[in-house]
Design a protein around this motif. Structure first.
Motif, PDB file in Angstrom:
ATOM      1  N   ALA A 301     -13.589  12.256   4.501  1.00 30.47           N
ATOM      2  CA  ALA A 301     -13.846  11.182   5.284  1.00 30.47           C
ATOM      3  C   ALA A 301     -12.695  10.597   6.235  1.00 30.47           C
ATOM      4  N   GLY A 302     -12.774  10.136   7.325  1.00 28.35           N
ATOM      5  CA  GLY A 302     -11.816   9.781   8.140  1.00 28.35           C
ATOM      6  C   GLY A 302     -11.927   8.421   8.870  1.00 28.35           C
ATOM      7  N   VAL A 303     -10.880   7.852   9.019  1.00 35.33           N
ATOM      8  CA  VAL A 303     -10.882   6.381   9.581  1.00 35.33           C
ATOM      9  C   VAL A 303      -9.894   6.180  11.013  1.00 35.33           C
ATOM     10  N   ASN A 304     -10.244   5.567  11.959  1.00 32.23           N
ATOM     11  CA  ASN A 304      -9.262   5.615  13.008  1.00 32.23           C
ATOM     12  C   ASN A 304      -8.013   4.688  12.596  1.00 32.23           C
ATOM     13  N   ASP A 305      -7.014   4.831  13.395  1.00 32.14           N
ATOM     14  CA  ASP A 305      -5.724   4.436  12.968  1.00 32.14           C
ATOM     15  C   ASP A 305      -5.968   2.949  12.979  1.00 32.14           C
ATOM     16  N   ILE A 306      -4.746   2.306  12.216  1.00 34.50           N
ATOM     17  CA  ILE A 306      -4.714   0.768  12.371  1.00 34.50           C
ATOM     18  C   ILE A 306      -4.291   0.176  13.580  1.00 34.50           C
ATOM     19  N   GLY A 307      -3.407   1.248  14.577  1.00 35.31           N
ATOM     20  CA  GLY A 307      -3.044   0.921  15.633  1.00 35.31           C
ATOM     21  C   GLY A 307      -4.392   0.744  16.906  1.00 35.31           C
TER      22      GLY A 307
END
Length: 415
Positions: A301-307
């Motif tokens: 899985a991958g998530v976009n960065d908090i930034g």
């Protein structure tokens, strides 16, 4: 934003004032040399914010080398001089104590000490006054010379130390990443996947100081391990596709059995994330944008960065990790280690991250620890094992001290 910029400018000004005092004012007598040193301090103080702003915009990239090299030297001069403050103070107190040693008495014509009471009143006063004046003048002069000698010795030591550490850091940063191998157990990993290898790379930071040769060297190292999958965990670039597309082109040469995957880091959002997502896709990397893929008996899985939150493109952990088969192990790609706090409720078996650069320039790693729960290597965040790679590139100064550039091979094992 303006308040933050003001604080940054204020800190830079204070640091340069301190360096000017210790390296120029304290070591040079008034005159031409001190004026030249003062002008140099002002120019260098202006160079730091100009470099940081101009290089990011790409308008004055020619300042990258001198600006960033001074930033590194400035940092280690500051650290070294700060450490020297304690022995400097102790030595100054000791010299001041010596200054108040017993004074010499006047002598008679026979060369023997004379008591002032044995002299005529006016003569006694005159002798005492003159002796005291000579002693005081000599003491003041010797005190000035001692302070000057002490200041120059400290400045020379700090300069040599800062230059030596910075030179070592440049050699380390530009010398190519090292390959680290780690074995990590996953309780739910199928036996058929025992020994699966993930090549994890982060913070390549293609930019004004790191071009296609830098990327090719990293790709060659990744391919040398014949990984089952490659995880590129953000901060790939520091510039637009138009500026850096050719430099990133060697990424098309990455080879792995189950593919190469990418998640955004905070620097992608400074560089135009949407064009870069299209570009990495064209180069053969699959962006995981709050999503997961099934790879044999493993979920990646991958998530976009908090930034990305301020760009309307932040992480969505429920979308990436919800509604999945809990019997399958899941590895999460997230640029920042702190993302594990939000990932923990979803039963993540392993998170791979970057962002910290391992601190890049010790002792800066001590400050990174205040913002990220894991700075380098393996740690746990709310029960989630988090592996943080040092990154394969550098940001800002081409200097790494105590945190060599790194590509990590994680070998997953059944328990």
């Amino acid at each position: 934003m303006l308040a933050f910029v003001g604080v940054v400018f204020g800190v830079i000004a204070l640091i340069h004032y301190y360096l000017w005092k210790r390296l120029v004012k304290d070591t040079l007598r008034p005159g031409r040399a001190r004026r030249a040193g003062t002008i140099a301090a002002v120019v260098l103080a202006i160079l730091v914010p100009v470099t940081m702003a101009g290089v990011r915009s790409g308008e004055i990239a020619f300042l990258a080398w001198p600006g960033y090299m001074w930033l590194a030297l400035m940092f280690y001069l500051l650290v070294t001089l700060a450490v020297l403050e304690v022995p400097r103070l102790a030595l100054s107190l000791w010299l001041r104590h010596r200054k108040h040693a017993p004074e010499m008495s006047p002598v008679t014509a026979a060369g023997e000490p004379a008591a002032v009471d044995d002299l005529p009143a006016e003569a006694g006063d005159t002798v005492t006054s003159r002796a005291a004046s000579r002693i005081e003048a000599g003491s003041d002069q010797s005190g000035i010379e001692r302070r000057l000698l002490l200041a120059r010795g400290a400045a020379i030591f700090a300069g040599l130390t800062a230059a030596g550490i910075t030179g070592y850091g440049v050699k380390t940063a530009l010398g190519g990443p090292q390959l680290d191998r780690v074995q990590l157990p996953l309780a739910k990993l199928p036996r058929a996947m025992d020994g699966t290898r993930l090549a994890v790379v982060s913070d390549i930071h293609v930019g004004p100081l790191a071009g296609s040769r830098h990327v090719s060297r990293i790709v060659d190292l990744i391919n040398s391990v014949q990984a089952d999958m490659v995880c590129v965990v953000g901060d790939l670039v520091d510039g637009t596709v138009a500026e850096l597309g050719p430099a990133a082109a060697p990424l098309a040469g990455i080879r792995s059995r189950l593919g190469a995957y990418f998640v955004t880091g905070n620097h992608e959002y400074y560089s135009g994330y949407e064009p870069w997502l299209e570009e990495v896709t064209r180069l053969g990397l699959r962006p995981l944008r709050n999503e997961r893929v099934e790879l044999d008996g493993l979920d990646l899985a991958g998530v976009n960065d908090i930034g990305g939150e301020q760009f309307g493109d932040g992480p969505d952990f429920a979308r990436a990790l919800g509604d999945r088969d809990p019997a399958r192990p899941v590895v999460l790609m997230a640029h920042q280690p702190v993302a594990a706090v939000q990932a923990a409720p979803f039963g993540v078996d392993l998170q791979v991250s970057g962002h910290t650069h391992g601190g890049q320039m010790a002792p800066f790693n001590l400050l990174v620890k205040l913002q990220q729960p894991v700075v380098s290597g393996l740690g746990r965040v709310d029960g989630v094992p988090v592996y943080v790679t040092n990154g394969a590139g550098f940001w800002g100064p081409p200097v790494r001290v105590g945190a060599p550039p790194q590509v990590t091979v994680i070998e997953l094992r059944t328990t």
